[in-house]
Design an enzyme around this catalytic site. Structure first.
Site, short mmCIF file in Angstrom:
data_model
loop_
_atom_site.label_atom_id
_atom_site.label_comp_id
_atom_site.label_asym_id
_atom_site.label_seq_id
_atom_site.Cartn_x
_atom_site.Cartn_y
_atom_site.Cartn_z
N ARG A 134 0.83 -1.21 0.00
CA ARG A 134 0.00 0.00 0.00
C ARG A 134 0.86 1.26 0.00
O ARG A 134 0.47 2.28 -0.58
CB ARG A 134 -0.97 -0.03 1.19
CG ARG A 134 -2.11 -1.02 0.95
CD ARG A 134 -3.12 -1.06 2.06
NE ARG A 134 -4.32 -1.77 1.61
CZ ARG A 134 -5.35 -2.07 2.38
NH1 ARG A 134 -5.35 -1.73 3.66
NH2 ARG A 134 -6.40 -2.71 1.89
N LYS A 161 -18.60 -18.24 0.95
CA LYS A 161 -20.05 -18.21 1.17
C LYS A 161 -20.82 -17.40 0.14
O LYS A 161 -20.43 -16.29 -0.22
CB LYS A 161 -20.34 -17.65 2.57
CG LYS A 161 -19.83 -18.54 3.70
CD LYS A 161 -20.23 -17.96 5.04
CE LYS A 161 -19.83 -18.90 6.18
NZ LYS A 161 -20.23 -18.36 7.49
N GLY A 176 -9.28 -9.14 -0.77
CA GLY A 176 -8.16 -9.64 0.04
C GLY A 176 -7.61 -10.99 -0.38
O GLY A 176 -6.43 -11.14 -0.72
N GLY A 214 -13.25 -4.05 0.68
CA GLY A 214 -14.66 -3.66 0.71
C GLY A 214 -15.06 -2.75 -0.43
O GLY A 214 -16.13 -2.91 -1.03
#
Length: 397
Positions: free
Chosen positions: A37, A197, A354, A377
């Site tokens: 980053r 999921k 991620g 996100g």
């Protein structure tokens, strides 16, 4: 990209530039353990500095509840200064008199890092008074933190309305890559969605079936779709209560003309561990005491063959338990096939999230794809078709 204001539109010489960056980096024994980053924001910092502006960096770190030394950005300064190759002055707060003095004392081209914006509750609340206090120390605002763009916080969105606002080079590259991925893609478009999921990616799947031509479902999510088709997945990770939802998504895909691809064979094992004894079976022949840990070779062949017919790929989530060899084979094989097509100039491939970043690094292709987003996100919400407050605030009026 013409839709957003960038550094090309900014007059920087002699100005105070408040630059929102992502320094929420992993630490190990007080030192930065992964500089990805930091490396991403260097071009923006250097350009603003070289064009004669004071660079005043704003960032958050961790999830502090008030001032908290273990979440101080001070510990990031050595790694940032080393990567930048020039001094970085740390200021013990992000608003107030000490900041004003430090900014005033700085010379044009100097780089300052202000303390964690989240030490003040006003940041996450997007409090107008906190926005005003931040804005006092800048003449313009640059957002180079796409990873925080899905949050309407003072330092990510509020400042963009208080000062002339621009996208930094990393933000610009991200927006251009994402636009090429889903907003205005070359067709046909394939999306690969993996991970554990279905429940965490319902909005994502619902958006993708309307936007892509081929949707490849992998990972634990695929098991839920296989179960919805009446196949026994043994003791594999599976959300049996969502099989009805899986069928609904398949119906929506059919209506939209989107082809859904599921595994046709699997690597099945009785233990969840590296190098566990396993066998390759058709998906309908998984034993009651076995679990699917990766897609099988026939499935991979089908995906790679279909990949050869598309012009754009958007990827979020691995095919299997890629951290455990040999259950990384599907992810690695498809990733390398995608990278080759990108290098051949035949494919635009954008990956993010991620686990996806880790998987692309594991496959050794992160530098060979068109773009790999480190934003978790924010990348997911963009794929879901949701507007991102920090991005919307940078649009040209």
């Amino acid at each position: 990209m013409t839709a957003f204001r960038t550094l090309d539109d900014a007059d920087l010489a002699g100005k105070r530039a408040l630059v929102r960056v992502d320094l929420n980096v992993p630490m190990d024994n007080g030192a930065v353990s992964d500089t990805t980053r930091i490396d991403r924001i260097l071009p923006t910092i250097r350009e603003i500095s070289d064009k004669g502006a004071k660079v005043i960096l704003l960032a958050h770190f961790g999830r502090p509840k008030g001032r908290d030394d273990k979440n101080s950005l001070k510990q990031v300064v050595p790694a940032l200064a080393h990567a930048l190759g020039r001094p970085v002055t740390f200021v013990e707060d992000c608003i107030g008199e000490d900041v004003a003095k430090a900014v005033s004392a700085a010379k044009d081209g100097d780089v300052l890092l202000l303390e964690n914006t989240r030490f003040h509750a006003g940041d996450e609340k997007n409090d107008p008074d906190f926005v005003k206090a931040l804005a006092t120390n800048g003449d313009l605002y640059v957002n180079d933190a796409f990873s925080a763009a899905h949050r309407a916080h003072a330092s990510t969105e509020g400042l963009a309305h208080a000062l002339p606002a621009y996208a930094g080079r990393t933000m610009q590259a991200e927006l251009e890559a994402l636009s090429a991925g889903l907003d205005n893609p070359a067709r046909p478009v394939m999306a690969i969605v993996g991970g554990a999921k279905v429940s965490t990616k319902l909005d994502l799947l619902g958006n993708l079936v309307k936007k892509v031509d081929v949707l490849v479902i992998g990972g634990g999510m695929a098991n839920t779709f296989l179960a919805a088709r009446g196949l026994d997945v043994g003791k594999s990770l599976c959300e049996h209560d969502l099989t009805g939802t899986a069928r609904e998504i398949e119906e929506k895909a059919k209506a939209a003309g989107c082809q859904i691809m599921l595994p046709v064979d699997a690597m099945a094992a009785r233990e969840f561990k590296a190098h566990a004894e396993h066998r390759i079976v058709p998906v309908g022949e998984v034993a009651a005491d076995e679990m699917i840990l990766d897609a099988g070779p026939r499935s991979v062949e089908e995906v790679v063959a279909r990949l050869g017919t598309v012009k754009t790929l958007v990827w979020n989530g691995p095919f299997g338990a890629f951290e455990l060899p040999p259950f990384d084979k599907a992810t690695v094989t498809v990733a390398k096939a995608a990278a080759k097509r990108v290098q051949d100039g035949a494919l635009v491939a954008v990956a993010g999230g991620g686990d996806t970043v880790s998987a692309m690094n594991h496959a050794g292709v992160a530098e060979q794809l068109t773009y790999v987003s480190t934003a978790g996100g924010a990348f997911l919400e963009w794929m879901e078709g949701k507007p991102l407050p920090g991005v919307e605030a940078l649009r040209k009026g």
